[in-house]
Design a protein around this motif. Structure first.
Motif: not given
Lengths: 550, 418
Positions: A120-128
């Motif tokens: 599971f990834l945070t939105p920030e990491d996913a957007l990165e």
């Protein structure tokens, strides 16, 4: 009594070619008959994912089998395989797939496939990782899947069958199967190239014809029922996303945007269909369904350049009165013991299972024939898997650009060096024919000489001729000349082949034509009509016997 | 269960193994632009590298758009081609679909640099070491006195006045000569200072020059490029300037790019533009009138790619207007005036034969004019053309435009008037 063959396999898709390979490797006299070309129907329109069982976590046996098959493919055909990281961004918690225990089931088998568990990834990491994502996502699920080139897989299975003694005949359409008194089955087929009808007799017949399984079984007075289900893909000109994206569609199904080779595939629809599988095209409804559904998580997808669509029919197991998603993704083999002894028909199945399906049916065929041989298809490498390929060294040795050699490697594996040898012997064949892929003349010549294509469309399946952004604008006339030379065709054949290929491409391009692709199409029209004058050609087109009048 | 941090590290590891560096938000427009290529091939007929060395040696801009830029995991294999692009931008200029080839080249080079530094030409690693050590693209002088001696010699040779370096806070303008004028073509820096001084511009130099990051960006060292840009921005803020004037074409285009990308909110001028827009050409004309030697000179102009294609073609119109203000100067047009000099894209650092083959085209064109002198507002073009003209046995000299203009300013008179 000795027949012409132990087994006739009908259908040159992923399953049929795998069956022919398995039968030949177990020493059976094998004939593969394909009406069109290898991988020219269902498998040729799939996304190429050799899935770990993503969509059927409720069927643990199938998930186990798929997981194992991935391991086998990585052993026998590593050169055709790429890994895609995949994100499932969630806009709201209810976007989690209804697959229930997906994360748990996937993670249980992750290690055997050499991938991490579901993360599971945070939105920030996913957007990165994927800046094209909608910034309003609340979380992302992450996992990894492997992808294979479906065309090359089928072709290499067919080539390997040949190398193990099987006879592989494309453009041979079966139109009658007769159960002979006293045993054996007579298979009658029309050879579209020689335009002659032939018959052979074999102990067994394997019906691996996918969406045509019912039709072919019917020729032998056997009964097969499938649930035909069509699916469309939209193809983008390049890998516009860094990783694969899965999203919940307008109707709650899951759809995806997967980078694949040097393109990206947006798919897929799933519609019960009673259309003729030969005449399918993607509808504007399907294209809009896919764009609309993906747009929520990748807002820019609508601006991306669509080069074409492709559409195929899945031969699902005939399980009715439930949504398509709830139909098993497993397969069945129907042994028509009462109506047509010695004949076996497939229903259901997925690309990832094709080798397993072949193993099962070949076990049944061997039992029928009284042959005691075990399957080895999961251990023996496919052609081109004789080790690693040093692209940089080959590029230097043969004076061919690194990228050209790298693309060659993804198709031919270690056999790329044979292509380069050919280029070395004929330096004039180093010229680039297809600029998008790219493909040099020597690779086309090699494919024509070694991989039995009969048309430019067959070359598309073998070496990805004309599959790039320009969709054959610059390679078609050059490639047609090379094919004409190699197959000793006439000048008229040369022109007709260009028209045939362009017409065939047009079917896939037309449904999605928009935006930048319109400029490309104008350029193509300009080249072939205004400059090449091909629309004014006096080459007479004669309808082929198998072409319907409509 | 893995923590979110561990999860992200795991994902990054997979991306690394698969050779994928995610596109950054500021790169998405470039990717979208490349999608527009219709493979028409117009660019191939205009690419100076293809013209000089042939399509088999450099597969050209079309191949970069339709072939080499489609799949990030395969970018590494483009290393033998993308480093041969001089980044001149001619392809983008002639493209009917405005495909941004020079930027996709930088983007691919950045991926190669990150994943396969072994495939980056060795010559570029050497430049990188210099940049990392000194924050300058050229090796600085070991001995400050030698540097000054060289500067004085050049001043004398070009007839430039002695003006001490000036570093002051809250000046109107930062004069940014760039690494080449600082360490090698020192006369350009001296000329720039002289011009600004003569026209009483309130300017300052940086206490310690640092590279704008263009060479790092061009070799694919995106991280260093971004760090240098940030370092420079911090120095600008510290000094409190609100405009940048430079004499270097490459710095002009790169600083303009950075100012826009990173919202610097600060106009960037090439000196020619500053003449036209701020100082005023009338003033130049008035000053130059006093140059009374009466000697006539025929010059031909070379257009730097970093000005005409990466900034604006208007800049060269301004350069011609400046020449028009100088008495006795006549311009003879070269038929290849806007063709890349071969010095761009760092190609000369690792494949000098290819860069020189590109320059040769210009040498022929220049020789076909009746010019005594080439003038160009770029120290890099100046050096590249000077070397090749000399090696071809030509007696034609090359001047940086700033130096050429400074020679027409009557410093003694001004000094005596003061």
């Amino acid at each position: 009594m000795a027949y012409d063959y132990d087994v006739v396999v009908i259908g040159g898709g992923s399953t049929g070619t795998a069956v022919a390979r398995d039968c030949a490797m177990r020493g059976l006299e094998t004939l593969l008959l394909e009406r069109d070309d290898i991988a020219s129907a269902t498998v040729g329109t799939c996304a190429g994912m050799i899935s770990s069982g993503l969509k059927y976590m409720d069927e643990p046996d199938i998930v186990d089998m798929c997981s194992e098959e991935v391991v086998h493919f990585r052993r026998i055909a590593r050169h055709l395989i790429m890994k895609n990281p995949i994100l499932t961004p969630l806009m709201q918690m209810s976007d989690v797939s209804t697959g229930g225990n997906f994360a748990e089931e996937y993670s249980k088998r992750a290690e055997t496939r050499d991938v991490p568990p579901v993360l599971f990834l945070t939105p920030e990491d996913a957007l990165e990782i994927e800046p094209t994502l909608n910034p309003n996502i609340i979380a992302s699920i992450y996992f990894e899947e492997y992808f294979i080139s479906p065309f090359r897989l089928c072709l290499l299975q067919a080539l390997d069958a040949q190398r193990n003694g099987a006879s592989v005949r494309t453009y041979c359409e079966v139109h009658d199967i007769e159960n002979l008194d006293g045993g054996g089955n007579q298979v009658t087929f029309f050879d579209r190239v020689s335009r002659k009808t032939e018959s052979v007799v074999a102990d067994c017949v394997v019906n691996a014809t996918g969406p045509w399984a019912d039709e072919v079984a019917d020729m032998a007075s056997a009964n097969v029922e499938i649930r035909p289900n069509k699916g469309a893909h939209v193809i983008l000109d390049r890998r516009v996303v860094n990783v694969g994206i899965i999203a919940k569609a307008v109707d709650g199904r899951m759809i995806y945007l997967f980078p694949h080779e040097n393109t990206a595939l947006l798919g897929t629809t799933a519609l019960d269909t009673w259309e003729d599988p030969d005449k399918l095209v993607a509808s504007s409804d399907e294209i809009e369904y896919l764009l609309k559904s993906m747009e929520w998580v990748v807002p820019s997808v609508r601006e991306a350049r669509i080069i074409r669509t492709m559409e195929g029919v899945r031969p699902l197991v005939a399980d009715w009165k439930k949504p398509e998603d709830d139909v098993t993704r497993g397969y069945d083999i129907l042994a028509h013991e009462d109506d047509a002894p010695g004949i076996f028909s497939f229903v259901g199945g997925k690309l990832v299972m094709c080798r397993h399906m072949a193993e099962s049916v070949t076990d049944m065929v061997c039992e029928w024939l009284g042959v005691d041989k075990t399957c080895d298809t999961h251990m023996q490498p496919l052609p081109g898997m004789d080790g690693d390929v040093d692209v940089l060294a080959l590029s230097k040795k043969y004076g061919v650009s690194q990228h050209m050699v790298e693309r060659m490697r993804t198709r031919h594996g270690t056999e790329a060096e044979q292509v380069l040898e050919l280029a070395d012997a004929h330096p004039e064949w180093k010229t680039t024919v297809c600029t998008c892929e790219p493909i040099m003349e020597a690779e086309l010549r090699y494919s024509i000489q070694e991989e039995f294509p009969r048309s430019l469309n067959d070359l598309r399946r073998r070496v990805r001729l004309g599959t790039g952004p320009c969709q054959g604008t610059f390679c078609t006339y050059k490639a047609s000349a090379i094919l004409t030379k190699e197959l000793d065709w006439s000048g008229i054949d040369y022109q007709l082949e260009i028209m045939d290929y362009l017409a065939e491409r047009w079917k896939g391009k037309r449904p999605s034509l928009r935006g930048e692709q319109l400029s490309q199409e104008e350029l193509m029209q300009g080249i072939y009509s205004c400059v090449g004058n091909i629309d004014q050609s006096d080459a007479e087109y004669q309808r082929k016997p198998w072409e319907g009048i409509c | 269960m893995m923590s979110e941090e561990e999860a992200y590290e795991t994902v990054k590891q997979t991306l690394k193994e698969e050779g994928i560096s995610p596109y950054k938000p500021d790169e998405l427009d470039v990717v979208a632009s490349i999608e527009n290529c219709i493979n028409c091939g117009t660019c191939i007929n205009h690419c100076p590298v293809v013209a000089a060395v042939g399509i088999n040696r450099f597969s050209g801009p079309r191949s970069i758009a339709v072939e080499l830029s489609r799949s990030p995991p395969e970018y590494w294999s483009a290393g033998d081609m993308v480093y041969l692009c001089t980044g001149c931008g001619t392809c983008r200029e002639v493209c009917p679909k405005n495909v941004d080839i020079p930027e996709i080249v930088n983007l691919i080079r950045a991926r190669i640099f990150e994943h396969r530094p072994d495939l980056v030409p060795k010559g570029l690693h050497t430049v990188r070491e210099t940049i990392l050590e000194h924050h300058l693209a050229f090796e600085p002088w070991d001995d400050e006195e030698e540097k000054e001696a060289s500067r004085d010699m050049r001043r004398e040779r070009f007839g430039l006045p002695v003006i001490p370096d000036r570093v002051v806070r809250d000046a109107e303008v930062l004069f940014y000569p760039g690494c080449q004028a600082e360490e090698v073509a020192q006369e350009v820096k001296e000329a720039g200072k002289a011009v600004l001084e003569f026209f009483e511009v309130d300017y300052t130099l940086l206490d310690e020059l640092n590279c704008c990051g263009l060479p790092s960006r061009l070799m694919g060292d995106d991280q260093t490029a971004r760090e240098l840009a940030d370092e420079l921005k911090a120095k600008l803020d510290e000094l409190g300037v609100n405009k940048i004037v430079t004499t270097c074409a490459g710095c002009t285009s790169n600083l303009s790019y950075l100012a826009s990308r990173d919202d610097w909110n600060m106009p960037v001028y090439h000196l020619v533009e500053y003449f036209r827009e701020v100082i005023g050409l009338e003033k130049l004309k008035e000053a130059a009138k006093q140059e009374t030697s009466g000697s006539k000179v025929v010059v031909t102009v070379h257009d730097p790619c970093h000005l005409i294609r990466h900034t604006s073609r208007q800049l060269m119109n301004e350069a011609l207007e400046i020449l028009d203000c100088l008495p006795g100067v006549e311009v003879s047009v070269s038929e290849v005036e806007d063709s890349c000099c071969g010095g761009g894209g760092l190609v000369a650092y690792h494949s000098s034969a290819i860069a020189d083959a590109v320059t040769q085209e210009n040498v022929e064109g220049i020789k076909n004019t009746d010019a005594d002198r080439v003038v160009t507002p770029c120290p890099l073009c100046t050096s590249q053309l000077e070397t090749r003209l000399f090696k071809s046995g030509s007696s034609i000299d090359v001047d940086d435009l700033s130096v050429f203009v400074a020679k027409y300013l009557p410093f003694e008179e001004k000094t005596s008037n003061d």
